[in-house]
Design an enzyme around this catalytic site. Structure first.
Site, PDB file in Angstrom:
ATOM      1  N   GLY A  31       0.794  -1.218   0.000  1.00  0.00           N
ATOM      2  CA  GLY A  31       0.000   0.000   0.000  1.00  0.00           C
ATOM      3  C   GLY A  31       0.829   1.272   0.000  1.00  0.00           C
ATOM      4  O   GLY A  31       2.020   1.257  -0.252  1.00  0.00           O
ATOM      5  N   TYR A  32       0.159   2.366   0.297  1.00  0.00           N
ATOM      6  CA  TYR A  32       0.699   3.720   0.162  1.00  0.00           C
ATOM      7  C   TYR A  32       1.231   3.885  -1.268  1.00  0.00           C
ATOM      8  O   TYR A  32       2.417   4.094  -1.517  1.00  0.00           O
ATOM      9  CB  TYR A  32       1.755   4.042   1.227  1.00  0.00           C
ATOM     10  CG  TYR A  32       1.631   5.487   1.647  1.00  0.00           C
ATOM     11  CD1 TYR A  32       0.570   5.891   2.454  1.00  0.00           C
ATOM     12  CD2 TYR A  32       2.497   6.449   1.175  1.00  0.00           C
ATOM     13  CE1 TYR A  32       0.393   7.223   2.795  1.00  0.00           C
ATOM     14  CE2 TYR A  32       2.329   7.794   1.508  1.00  0.00           C
ATOM     15  CZ  TYR A  32       1.277   8.165   2.313  1.00  0.00           C
ATOM     16  OH  TYR A  32       1.099   9.486   2.643  1.00  0.00           O
ATOM     17  N   HIS A  34       2.177   4.485  -5.167  1.00  0.00           N
ATOM     18  CA  HIS A  34       2.901   5.508  -5.922  1.00  0.00           C
ATOM     19  C   HIS A  34       3.032   5.030  -7.370  1.00  0.00           C
ATOM     20  O   HIS A  34       2.512   3.962  -7.724  1.00  0.00           O
ATOM     21  CB  HIS A  34       4.274   5.782  -5.284  1.00  0.00           C
ATOM     22  CG  HIS A  34       5.089   4.540  -5.060  1.00  0.00           C
ATOM     23  ND1 HIS A  34       5.633   3.812  -6.094  1.00  0.00           N
ATOM     24  CD2 HIS A  34       5.419   3.881  -3.915  1.00  0.00           C
ATOM     25  CE1 HIS A  34       6.289   2.777  -5.604  1.00  0.00           C
ATOM     26  NE2 HIS A  34       6.170   2.781  -4.289  1.00  0.00           N
ATOM     27  N   HIS A  37       3.918   1.388  -8.195  1.00  0.00           N
ATOM     28  CA  HIS A  37       2.779   0.462  -8.132  1.00  0.00           C
ATOM     29  C   HIS A  37       1.881   0.640  -9.361  1.00  0.00           C
ATOM     30  O   HIS A  37       1.342  -0.339  -9.888  1.00  0.00           O
ATOM     31  CB  HIS A  37       1.950   0.722  -6.874  1.00  0.00           C
ATOM     32  CG  HIS A  37       2.679   0.543  -5.575  1.00  0.00           C
ATOM     33  ND1 HIS A  37       2.834   1.555  -4.669  1.00  0.00           N
ATOM     34  CD2 HIS A  37       3.302  -0.532  -5.030  1.00  0.00           C
ATOM     35  CE1 HIS A  37       3.497   1.118  -3.604  1.00  0.00           C
ATOM     36  NE2 HIS A  37       3.810  -0.153  -3.805  1.00  0.00           N
ATOM     37  N   LYS A 149      12.444  -3.096  -8.791  1.00  0.00           N
ATOM     38  CA  LYS A 149      13.000  -2.329  -7.670  1.00  0.00           C
ATOM     39  C   LYS A 149      13.474  -3.301  -6.574  1.00  0.00           C
ATOM     40  O   LYS A 149      14.520  -3.124  -5.983  1.00  0.00           O
ATOM     41  CB  LYS A 149      11.916  -1.397  -7.146  1.00  0.00           C
ATOM     42  CG  LYS A 149      12.078  -0.936  -5.742  1.00  0.00           C
ATOM     43  CD  LYS A 149      12.629   0.453  -5.703  1.00  0.00           C
ATOM     44  CE  LYS A 149      12.963   0.921  -4.310  1.00  0.00           C
ATOM     45  NZ  LYS A 149      11.929   0.633  -3.336  1.00  0.00           N
ATOM     46  N   GLN A 153      13.808  -9.945  -4.491  1.00  0.00           N
ATOM     47  CA  GLN A 153      12.468 -10.480  -4.226  1.00  0.00           C
ATOM     48  C   GLN A 153      11.878 -11.107  -5.487  1.00  0.00           C
ATOM     49  O   GLN A 153      11.304 -12.203  -5.446  1.00  0.00           O
ATOM     50  CB  GLN A 153      11.568  -9.353  -3.722  1.00  0.00           C
ATOM     51  CG  GLN A 153      10.110  -9.718  -3.622  1.00  0.00           C
ATOM     52  CD  GLN A 153       9.289  -8.594  -3.029  1.00  0.00           C
ATOM     53  OE1 GLN A 153       9.238  -8.440  -1.821  1.00  0.00           O
ATOM     54  NE2 GLN A 153       8.641  -7.801  -3.866  1.00  0.00           N
ATOM     55  N   VAL A 176      10.432   2.395 -11.529  1.00  0.00           N
ATOM     56  CA  VAL A 176       9.926   3.736 -11.835  1.00  0.00           C
ATOM     57  C   VAL A 176      10.618   4.722 -10.893  1.00  0.00           C
ATOM     58  O   VAL A 176      10.704   4.481  -9.681  1.00  0.00           O
ATOM     59  CB  VAL A 176       8.394   3.809 -11.666  1.00  0.00           C
ATOM     60  CG1 VAL A 176       7.891   5.220 -11.939  1.00  0.00           C
ATOM     61  CG2 VAL A 176       7.720   2.816 -12.592  1.00  0.00           C
TER      62      VAL A 176
HETATM   63  P1  AMP Z   1       5.730  -2.607  -1.867  1.00  0.00           P
HETATM   64  O1  AMP Z   1       4.382  -2.008  -1.656  1.00  0.00           O
HETATM   65  O2  AMP Z   1       6.860  -1.650  -1.609  1.00  0.00           O
HETATM   66  O3  AMP Z   1       5.889  -3.930  -1.171  1.00  0.00           O
HETATM   67  O4  AMP Z   1       5.840  -2.917  -3.410  1.00  0.00           O
HETATM   68  C1  AMP Z   1       4.856  -3.666  -4.075  1.00  0.00           C
HETATM   69  C2  AMP Z   1       5.362  -3.991  -5.460  1.00  0.00           C
HETATM   70  O5  AMP Z   1       5.639  -2.779  -6.153  1.00  0.00           O
HETATM   71  C3  AMP Z   1       6.673  -4.801  -5.446  1.00  0.00           C
HETATM   72  O6  AMP Z   1       6.614  -5.765  -6.481  1.00  0.00           O
HETATM   73  C4  AMP Z   1       7.702  -3.750  -5.711  1.00  0.00           C
HETATM   74  O7  AMP Z   1       8.874  -4.258  -6.343  1.00  0.00           O
HETATM   75  C5  AMP Z   1       6.958  -2.825  -6.658  1.00  0.00           C
HETATM   76  N1  AMP Z   1       7.568  -1.504  -6.635  1.00  0.00           N
HETATM   77  C6  AMP Z   1       7.819  -0.721  -5.550  1.00  0.00           C
HETATM   78  N2  AMP Z   1       8.462   0.402  -5.924  1.00  0.00           N
HETATM   79  C7  AMP Z   1       8.623   0.331  -7.262  1.00  0.00           C
HETATM   80  C8  AMP Z   1       9.225   1.195  -8.242  1.00  0.00           C
HETATM   81  N3  AMP Z   1       9.782   2.342  -7.917  1.00  0.00           N
HETATM   82  N4  AMP Z   1       9.206   0.784  -9.527  1.00  0.00           N
HETATM   83  C9  AMP Z   1       8.666  -0.396  -9.884  1.00  0.00           C
HETATM   84  N5  AMP Z   1       8.072  -1.241  -9.006  1.00  0.00           N
HETATM   85  C10 AMP Z   1       8.053  -0.890  -7.721  1.00  0.00           C
END
Ligand code: AMP
Length: 283
Positions: A31-32, A34, A37, A149, A153, A176
């Site tokens: 969540g949160y 951007h 996502h 990113k 993982q 991104v």
């Molecule tokens: P998170 O909410 O941070 O756990 O991220 C959820 C998904 O979004 C994961 O697969 C992350 O790798 C992806 N994600 C987070 N930040 C970015 C980014 N800047 N660019 C591309 N994918 C992202």
């Protein structure tokens, strides 16, 4: 757009969709939301009939003293953004709904989890692979979208899916970045203006490494030293790791080639930032 919090309701929903022959796309997040996502949701929207977004800050992937409690959460903000991205269903369970009986079963991917974040965050990847397995069992997606990113993982989840014969197609999407190059992250909201400025040293050091590698320097330790020197210019930077690894094995390499990725994790105050890029590709 629907918001579902119950595991059984989510399972019933996707069962009905599957019976109608729908292709289910899935974007797991904490969540949160951007733009990072958004790129995953947009890709999911393009190639699937039903797009499910999960929002779950998973306690089991946070270590002691990490930011589980302070992690930014705002479901009403996220709901508006998800609706604008064309999400059909948000799955937003509570920890009690995900782990009503504790969690005695763990999915552990060996080898790929030993280096990098696996070394600096013990237990983190077991938390990730276990919760992603649970989410895959609940959402039953045909395709799931993850960001590069979190390079390690993505590799670990692909390995898990392959080793356990899961039928989901795992799709990795590019990082991104903000206009100035900072990789987007929900954790960027923790940064003061000063720390955010210091955080730009990650992408700056990556750029320097790429330029030097393209100019002919192939020795990984020389390139890593360059990156470390750049990061060391920032007063609040504390390096967790800066390594150059093979994109598939995630083992450190001595000489860079087209498979080599530089991966960085650096703390600025209480905020830990990660970034990565292929050493011989343009940024
Ligand atoms: P998170 O909410 O941070 O756990 O991220 C959820 C998904 O979004 C994961 O697969 C992350 O790798 C992806 N994600 C987070 N930040 C970015 C980014 N800047 N660019 C591309 N994918 C992202």
């Amino acid at each position: 757009m629907e918001t579902i919090t119950s595991v059984s309701q989510m399972q019933e929903f996707v069962l009905a969709a599957r019976q109608q022959g729908k292709i289910i796309g899935f974007v797991p997040t904490m969540g949160y939301l951007h733009q990072g996502h958004f790129s995953l949701m947009e890709e999911g929207r393009k190639c699937c009939d039903l797009l499910v977004l999960s929002i779950f800050v998973n306690p089991t992937q946070f270590g002691q003293g990490e930011d589980f409690d302070s992690y930014p959460r705002d479901l009403s903000r996220d709901s508006k953004l998800a609706a604008s991205a064309g999400v059909d269903v948000i799955f937003a369970p509570t920890p009690e709904q995900m782990y009503p009986d504790g969690c005695d079963t763990n999915v552990h991917v060996a080898k790929l989890t030993e280096n990098l974040c696996g070394a600096s965050r013990p237990g983190h990847f077991d938390g990730v692979t276990t919760v992603v397995s649970k989410l895959f069992n609940i959402v039953q997606p045909h395709k799931a979208f993850f960001g590069m990113k979190d390079f390690q993982q993505l590799a670990v989840i692909k390995k898990m899916v392959n080793d356990l014969n899961m039928t989901v197609d795992v799709i990795g999407m590019p990082i991104v970045r903000e206009k100035d190059g900072l990789a987007m992250s929900s954790r960027n909201t923790y940064l003061t203006a000063n720390l955010r400025q210091q955080g730009l040293s990650l992408v700056d050091s990556i750029r320097k490494v790429i330029a030097r590698a393209q100019a002919g320097e192939k020795c990984a330790s020389v390139l890593i030293t360059m990156a470390k020197q750049r990061i060391a210019q920032e007063p609040d930077a504390v390096v967790d790791y800066i390594q150059i690894c093979h994109d598939q094995t995630l083992k450190d390499v001595a000489c860079v080639d087209e498979h080599s990725v530089i991966l960085l994790a650096v703390r600025f105050g209480l905020t830990r930032l990660i970034d990565n890029h292929y050493v011989l590709r343009e940024l």
